[in-house]
Scaffold this motif. Structure first.
Motif, PDB file in Angstrom:
ATOM      1  N   SER A 209      54.086 -23.275 141.634  1.00 56.87           N
ATOM      2  CA  SER A 209      53.450 -24.277 140.865  1.00 56.87           C
ATOM      3  C   SER A 209      53.781 -25.637 141.100  1.00 56.87           C
ATOM      4  CB  SER A 209      53.825 -23.864 139.321  1.00 56.87           C
ATOM      5  OG  SER A 209      53.386 -22.604 139.045  1.00 56.87           O
ATOM      6  N   ASN A 210      52.697 -26.289 141.443  1.00 61.46           N
ATOM      7  CA  ASN A 210      52.902 -27.584 141.919  1.00 61.46           C
ATOM      8  C   ASN A 210      52.047 -28.739 140.873  1.00 61.46           C
ATOM      9  OD1 ASN A 210      50.352 -26.871 142.839  1.00 61.46           O
ATOM     10  ND2 ASN A 210      50.542 -28.042 144.589  1.00 61.46           N
ATOM     11  N   GLN A 211      51.853 -28.160 139.650  1.00 60.62           N
ATOM     12  CA  GLN A 211      51.247 -28.931 138.595  1.00 60.62           C
ATOM     13  C   GLN A 211      52.096 -28.908 137.526  1.00 60.62           C
ATOM     14  OE1 GLN A 211      46.864 -26.988 138.859  1.00 60.62           O
ATOM     15  NE2 GLN A 211      46.582 -29.070 138.664  1.00 60.62           N
ATOM     16  N   ALA A 212      51.997 -29.888 136.799  1.00 63.46           N
ATOM     17  CA  ALA A 212      52.962 -30.156 135.719  1.00 63.46           C
ATOM     18  C   ALA A 212      52.547 -29.051 134.580  1.00 63.46           C
ATOM     19  CB  ALA A 212      52.805 -31.591 135.017  1.00 63.46           C
ATOM     20  N   GLU A 213      51.278 -28.808 134.379  1.00 62.29           N
ATOM     21  CA  GLU A 213      50.467 -28.020 133.332  1.00 62.29           C
ATOM     22  C   GLU A 213      51.087 -26.446 133.757  1.00 62.29           C
ATOM     23  OE1 GLU A 213      47.829 -31.216 133.812  1.00 62.29           O
ATOM     24  OE2 GLU A 213      48.716 -29.879 135.248  1.00 62.29           O
ATOM     25  N   MET A 214      50.842 -26.079 134.988  1.00 61.36           N
ATOM     26  CA  MET A 214      51.363 -24.879 135.233  1.00 61.36           C
ATOM     27  C   MET A 214      52.866 -24.702 134.953  1.00 61.36           C
ATOM     28  SD  MET A 214      49.247 -23.942 138.595  1.00 61.36           S
ATOM     29  CE  MET A 214      49.935 -22.412 138.998  1.00 61.36           C
ATOM     30  N   GLN A 215      53.644 -25.646 135.266  1.00 62.86           N
ATOM     31  CA  GLN A 215      55.203 -25.626 134.863  1.00 62.86           C
ATOM     32  C   GLN A 215      55.567 -25.279 133.670  1.00 62.86           C
ATOM     33  OE1 GLN A 215      56.187 -28.847 137.346  1.00 62.86           O
ATOM     34  NE2 GLN A 215      56.297 -27.726 139.308  1.00 62.86           N
ATOM     35  N   ASN A 216      54.800 -26.178 132.953  1.00 62.41           N
ATOM     36  CA  ASN A 216      54.995 -26.095 131.371  1.00 62.41           C
ATOM     37  C   ASN A 216      54.664 -24.574 130.899  1.00 62.41           C
ATOM     38  OD1 ASN A 216      55.685 -28.608 131.401  1.00 62.41           O
ATOM     39  ND2 ASN A 216      53.607 -29.491 130.743  1.00 62.41           N
ATOM     40  N   ILE A 217      53.738 -24.135 131.260  1.00 59.91           N
ATOM     41  CA  ILE A 217      53.351 -22.817 130.840  1.00 59.91           C
ATOM     42  C   ILE A 217      54.529 -21.624 131.281  1.00 59.91           C
ATOM     43  CG2 ILE A 217      51.750 -20.555 131.149  1.00 59.91           C
ATOM     44  CD1 ILE A 217      49.291 -22.876 131.546  1.00 59.91           C
ATOM     45  N   VAL A 218      55.118 -21.905 132.490  1.00 55.89           N
ATOM     46  CA  VAL A 218      55.917 -21.123 133.009  1.00 55.89           C
ATOM     47  C   VAL A 218      57.363 -21.181 132.431  1.00 55.89           C
ATOM     48  CG1 VAL A 218      57.672 -20.675 134.945  1.00 55.89           C
ATOM     49  CG2 VAL A 218      55.221 -21.054 135.506  1.00 55.89           C
ATOM     50  N   VAL A 219      57.705 -22.509 131.970  1.00 60.88           N
ATOM     51  CA  VAL A 219      58.846 -22.650 130.782  1.00 60.88           C
ATOM     52  C   VAL A 219      58.520 -21.817 129.598  1.00 60.88           C
ATOM     53  CG1 VAL A 219      59.968 -24.318 129.434  1.00 60.88           C
ATOM     54  CG2 VAL A 219      59.385 -24.963 131.852  1.00 60.88           C
ATOM     55  N   LYS A 220      57.333 -21.941 129.199  1.00 60.62           N
ATOM     56  CA  LYS A 220      56.984 -21.285 127.828  1.00 60.62           C
ATOM     57  C   LYS A 220      57.251 -19.543 128.021  1.00 60.62           C
ATOM     58  CE  LYS A 220      53.905 -24.761 125.971  1.00 60.62           C
ATOM     59  NZ  LYS A 220      52.676 -24.761 125.470  1.00 60.62           N
ATOM     60  N   MET A 221      56.643 -19.161 129.226  1.00 64.13           N
ATOM     61  CA  MET A 221      57.127 -17.735 129.608  1.00 64.13           C
ATOM     62  C   MET A 221      58.691 -17.295 129.683  1.00 64.13           C
ATOM     63  SD  MET A 221      54.009 -17.467 132.430  1.00 64.13           S
ATOM     64  CE  MET A 221      54.372 -15.876 132.858  1.00 64.13           C
ATOM     65  N   LYS A 222      59.373 -18.246 130.379  1.00 62.89           N
ATOM     66  CA  LYS A 222      60.724 -17.991 130.386  1.00 62.89           C
ATOM     67  C   LYS A 222      61.415 -17.905 128.916  1.00 62.89           C
ATOM     68  CE  LYS A 222      61.619 -19.937 134.969  1.00 62.89           C
ATOM     69  NZ  LYS A 222      62.195 -21.115 135.694  1.00 62.89           N
ATOM     70  N   ASP A 223      60.955 -18.667 128.210  1.00 62.24           N
ATOM     71  CA  ASP A 223      61.274 -18.832 126.758  1.00 62.24           C
ATOM     72  C   ASP A 223      61.178 -17.489 125.962  1.00 62.24           C
ATOM     73  OD1 ASP A 223      62.786 -19.952 124.396  1.00 62.24           O
ATOM     74  OD2 ASP A 223      60.794 -20.256 123.588  1.00 62.24           O
ATOM     75  N   GLU A 224      60.101 -16.933 126.306  1.00 67.81           N
ATOM     76  CA  GLU A 224      59.663 -15.644 125.619  1.00 67.81           C
ATOM     77  C   GLU A 224      60.534 -14.522 126.241  1.00 67.81           C
ATOM     78  OE1 GLU A 224      57.678 -15.344 123.249  1.00 67.81           O
ATOM     79  OE2 GLU A 224      56.981 -17.413 122.844  1.00 67.81           O
ATOM     80  N   LEU A 225      60.621 -14.581 127.468  1.00 72.91           N
ATOM     81  CA  LEU A 225      61.400 -13.509 128.351  1.00 72.91           C
ATOM     82  C   LEU A 225      62.738 -13.484 127.941  1.00 72.91           C
ATOM     83  CD1 LEU A 225      61.382 -11.296 130.302  1.00 72.91           C
ATOM     84  CD2 LEU A 225      61.815 -12.858 132.108  1.00 72.91           C
ATOM     85  N   GLU A 226      63.243 -14.769 127.603  1.00 75.33           N
ATOM     86  CA  GLU A 226      64.731 -14.858 127.467  1.00 75.33           C
ATOM     87  C   GLU A 226      65.060 -14.126 126.217  1.00 75.33           C
ATOM     88  OE1 GLU A 226      68.673 -15.578 128.403  1.00 75.33           O
ATOM     89  OE2 GLU A 226      66.926 -15.997 129.430  1.00 75.33           O
ATOM     90  N   GLN A 227      64.202 -14.308 124.948  1.00 71.74           N
ATOM     91  CA  GLN A 227      64.379 -13.522 123.692  1.00 71.74           C
ATOM     92  C   GLN A 227      64.233 -12.046 124.043  1.00 71.74           C
ATOM     93  OE1 GLN A 227      62.010 -15.547 120.356  1.00 71.74           O
ATOM     94  NE2 GLN A 227      61.571 -17.168 121.893  1.00 71.74           N
ATOM     95  N   ILE A 228      63.497 -11.658 124.977  1.00 72.49           N
ATOM     96  CA  ILE A 228      63.478 -10.217 125.037  1.00 72.49           C
ATOM     97  C   ILE A 228      64.733  -9.729 125.750  1.00 72.49           C
ATOM     98  CG2 ILE A 228      62.334  -8.423 126.558  1.00 72.49           C
ATOM     99  CD1 ILE A 228      59.811  -9.915 126.277  1.00 72.49           C
ATOM    100  N   LYS A 229      65.186 -10.503 126.739  1.00 70.87           N
ATOM    101  CA  LYS A 229      66.428  -9.897 127.296  1.00 70.87           C
ATOM    102  C   LYS A 229      67.675 -10.121 126.216  1.00 70.87           C
ATOM    103  CE  LYS A 229      65.547 -11.670 131.923  1.00 70.87           C
ATOM    104  NZ  LYS A 229      65.971 -12.687 133.152  1.00 70.87           N
TER     105      LYS A 229
END
Length: 291
Positions: A264-284
């Protein structure tokens, strides 16, 4: 329905003048880690008890206790009154003959004398009592398993919520993904325009642009992540004993999210990826508690 490894179960039964107590607690662990405190009378049944626990709980750090309470009159050890009186007379006679002062605390002195407390026969476990005690063990284990099911139901709802969030975030990437191709093209063209003397082949530029975009394409990562989300749900539906499997799926989900972020080379996409990582971390974090 999945089960949690956290649980608590207790059972109390009576046998004669005894009250048999069984308590079982469990926390998460990679394997079955059983710590057992067993009343002396039931120690001959320790292997059987351990097999019952292992069969019912499968995995987890388990703390098992079985102990016996008796009626007050049953706990008292008989005192040899005749022997106490005999000691008393002997001590008084010795004191009178030698001039040694008599004890200040007669009771404490006499109770420390040999064989004042009558020895009782060693208690043996009979089949009838063990049948009652083993039912108490089984009942406590069943109560713990019920507790695990309730905790597992709450965990599954939490997982479903997090999976839905990741799926929504994955869909939110698409608008930025489709618009970034033109943004990249415009950025390159504008950059070339700033160099008036630069000459370039438009066809070659388009080819290089296509090659560059293909390297940044995340369609495969999106598809694999969607498949992992679906597989996670299907695995939860299998029931108990899937905790390790869910952990492996969560790891694969993490790989796809990380790859998406690196492309992802766009700030908006990278922000979404960060949110996905946060959700996944809670699952882990929570999947470690799943049996």
């Amino acid at each position: 329905m999945i089960q949690s490894m956290t649980g608590y179960g207790k059972s109390v039964v009576t046998y004669g003048d005894k009250k048999i107590n069984v308590e079982v607690k469990s926390l998460n662990s990679k394997a079955l880690d059983l710590s057992a405190r067993i009343a002396p009378l039931y120690r001959e049944k320790e292997m059987e008890i351990r097999q019952m626990v292992a069969g019912a709980l499968i995995r987890g750090k388990v703390d098992f206790s079985i102990w016996v309470e008796r009626e007050a009159h049953a706990d008292a050890t008989p005192v040899n009154k005749v022997l106490v009186e005999n000691y008393y007379r002997q001590i008084k006679d010795i004191s009178a003959a030698t001039g040694i002062p008599e004890p200040q605390d007669w009771f404490s002195t006499l109770m420390r004398m040999p064989d004042v407390l009558l020895k009782t026969d060693v208690e043996e476990l009979c089949d009838e009592e063990w049948k009652v005690a083993s039912k108490a063990v089984q009942s406590a284990l069943e109560n713990l398993v019920d507790f695990r099911r309730q905790e597992g139901e709450a965990l599954q709802k939490k997982f479903e919520e997090k999976l839905d969030n990741i799926a929504s975030l994955l869909a939110a990437i698409e608008p930025y993904e489709t618009s970034r191709v033109e943004k990249i093209r415009m950025r390159l063209v504008e950059g070339l325009k700033k160099i008036p003397e630069a000459e370039y082949d438009k066809n070659r530029l388009e080819q290089e642009l296509i090659y560059y975009i293909e390297k940044l394409d995340i369609n495969e990562e999106k598809q694999r992540l969607a498949n992992h989300l679906k597989y996670f749900r299907e695995t939860m539906a299998e029931g108990a004993g899937v905790g390790k499997k869910l952990g492996f799926i969560a790891q694969e989900m993490g790989r796809e999210i990380n790859t998406t972020g690196s492309k992802s080379n766009q700030a908006e996409m990278q922000n979404i990826v960060v949110k996905m990582k946060d959700e996944l971390e809670q699952i882990k974090e929570q999947v470690l508690n799943v049996l």
